[in-house]
Scaffold this active site. Structure first.
Site, mmCIF file in Angstrom:
data_model
loop_
_atom_site.group_PDB
_atom_site.id
_atom_site.type_symbol
_atom_site.label_atom_id
_atom_site.label_comp_id
_atom_site.label_asym_id
_atom_site.label_seq_id
_atom_site.Cartn_x
_atom_site.Cartn_y
_atom_site.Cartn_z
ATOM 1 N N ARG A 129 14.642 16.285 1.344
ATOM 2 C CA ARG A 129 16.008 15.981 1.790
ATOM 3 C C ARG A 129 16.115 14.556 2.333
ATOM 4 N NH1 ARG A 129 15.995 21.493 2.864
ATOM 5 N NH2 ARG A 129 15.007 21.205 4.893
ATOM 6 N N ASP A 169 -7.079 -4.398 0.564
ATOM 7 C CA ASP A 169 -6.750 -4.344 1.996
ATOM 8 C C ASP A 169 -8.052 -4.431 2.811
ATOM 9 O OD1 ASP A 169 -5.092 -4.183 4.187
ATOM 10 O OD2 ASP A 169 -4.603 -2.070 3.965
ATOM 11 N N HIS A 216 0.807 -1.243 0.000
ATOM 12 C CA HIS A 216 0.000 0.000 0.000
ATOM 13 C C HIS A 216 0.831 1.280 0.000
ATOM 14 C CE1 HIS A 216 0.437 -0.659 4.356
ATOM 15 N NE2 HIS A 216 -0.528 -1.550 4.399
ATOM 16 N N ASN A 255 0.772 4.568 2.296
ATOM 17 C CA ASN A 255 0.085 4.316 3.566
ATOM 18 C C ASN A 255 1.009 3.550 4.518
ATOM 19 O OD1 ASN A 255 -2.635 3.923 1.445
ATOM 20 N ND2 ASN A 255 -2.600 5.495 3.010
HETATM 21 ZN ZN LIG Z 1 -1.032 -2.743 6.017
#
Ligand SMILES: [Zn+2]
Length: 405
Positions: free
Chosen positions: A245, A291, A234, A237
């Site tokens: 930087r 998910d 994912h 996430n």
């Molecule tokens: Zn996860």
């Protein structure tokens, strides 16, 4: 119920073919024999030899008109649905969840675990392995995606912080011995002590090593690529974000072609501009995943995810503090979102849910409507991309009754 014989004899399906490669749709035929796709050809190019076989008495011809025929959808990151969760560690739960997803056109999944105690993970693996080995519908399970417990305590996301720990190669050895070939993806935070050894062992076992729930710096991810990680879960996430930087995990994932990745397009996990950025930079190295968790296919309310309370409101699953806790959609909804909300063409959207995830997980006989591939396919209405029929390994599965024909 034990696995039964695959259907024998030639079945001919006519419709608008979206073969999963990204190619434009065309009117044509798919022929199915002994659980596999025997041939695919456009209407105008039907070889005389095949056409004469269509006329043979043992061929059954089904014309779906302008409906699309697509490969079965492949979700490589899926925790639960229909009130069930992989972590329930129960065959009944898994079957309930598989029926729901198969009815929505997902014909292959990686049963994805969550961070939990080792005995709980042992139980989840044992249940998934047994369902795969003994149940007809268990063929939907292509293996396991171990998400946790070897994750960063800084980026738990929806994972239970209590059980997060450093990579334990000994546990992996035990699991691969008990469930040979069953673990397909190992997600870990590569900056943790013990990650290099675990990644080396994963590669030895033909397991894809993936980066996720990670606070690794850009340089640490580059080092992990040299150790053999090839995937990141994912994208954006639960990982160190991009900074000019310190490009973090996100910078490394976007820049390095060695890494494939996943996007969650449920409408909550990523801003549409982030989806566009990832798709442009990763192209054929990014698949869609859901998910999804137990609340998929259920009404709004309170659910449990690995021992944590999740509130589901208008399909958005969140902890009390607002952290997003997985999704509540089947993959076909992600395909619709790619088209309707993200402006992708249907062939592209289907590719991100079929041949691309198949390639990432090395499911060589899946993800395409092509001669020799498994006959896993979906009939989608043009209108609203509604799932009309689903075939698994040459057998029809009825989306209404949740039974094989
Ligand atoms: Zn996860």
């Amino acid at each position: 119920m034990m696995k039964r014989e695959r259907s024998v004899g030639r079945l001919v399906l006519k419709g608008t073919i979206l073969d999963g490669s990204g190619r434009e749709p065309f009117t044509g035929y798919v022929t199915v024999e002994q659980g596999r796709i025997a041939s695919v050809f456009p209407e105008a190019e039907a070889p005389a030899e095949v056409m004469s076989q269509l006329d043979s008495t043992d061929a059954q011809v089904l014309d779906f008109g302008n409906a699309y025929l697509t490969p079965g959808l492949i979700d490589i990151h899926l925790h639960g649905g229909a009130g069930a969760d992989v972590m329930d560690g129960s065959a009944d739960s898994l079957i309930q969840m598989l029926r729901y997803y198969l009815a929505h056109g997902t014909t292959s999944i990686l049963a994805t675990t969550l961070t939990a105690s080792k005995p709980d993970i042992d139980r989840a693996l044992a249940a998934a392995f047994s369902v795969q080995q003994t149940e007809r519908i268990g063929q939907v399970i292509q293996g396991v995606h171990l998400e946790g417990p070897f994750l960063s305590p800084k980026w738990p996301g929806a994972q239970h912080p209590q059980w997060i720990c450093n990579p334990q190669t000994g546990w992996l050895r035990e699991w691969t011995a008990r469930f040979p070939g069953f673990i397909r993806i190992l997600t870990l935070a590569p900056e943790l002590e013990g990650a290099e050894e675990a990644i080396a062992y994963a590669l030895e076992q033909n397991i894809i090593a993936a980066c996720g729930h990670s606070d690794a710096t850009y340089d640490q991810v580059r080092t992990a690529i040299s150790w053999g990680i090839t995937h990141a879960v994912h994208c954006c996430n639960a990982m160190r974000p991009f900074h000019h930087r310190e490009p973090g995990v996100v910078g490394a994932v976007l820049l390095h072609d060695e890494l494939s990745t996943e996007i969650n397009v449920d409408g909550y996990h990523l801003h549409p501009a982030a989806v566009e950025l990832i798709l442009r930079l990763k192209q054929d190295r990014v698949c869609v995943i859901t998910d999804s968790m137990r609340a998929a296919g259920m009404t709004d309310g309170v659910y449990h995810l690995a021992g944590l309370e999740v509130h589901v409101k208008q399909g958005a699953a969140r902890f009390a503090d607002g952290t997003i806790a997985g999704s509540t959609i089947p993959l076909v909804q992600s395909v619709r979102h790619l088209v309707q909300k993200h402006g992708k063409s249907l062939p592209e959207a289907v590719k991100h849910a079929t041949s691309i995830p198949a390639g990432i997980v090395k499911l060589h006989n899946k993800g395409l409507l092509k001669a020799g591939c498994d006959a896993d396919l979906v009939v989608l209405e043009q209108e609203g991309l509604q799932v009309k029929r689903v075939m698994l390994g040459g057998d029809w599965f009825d989306p209404e009754t949740h039974n094989f024909a």
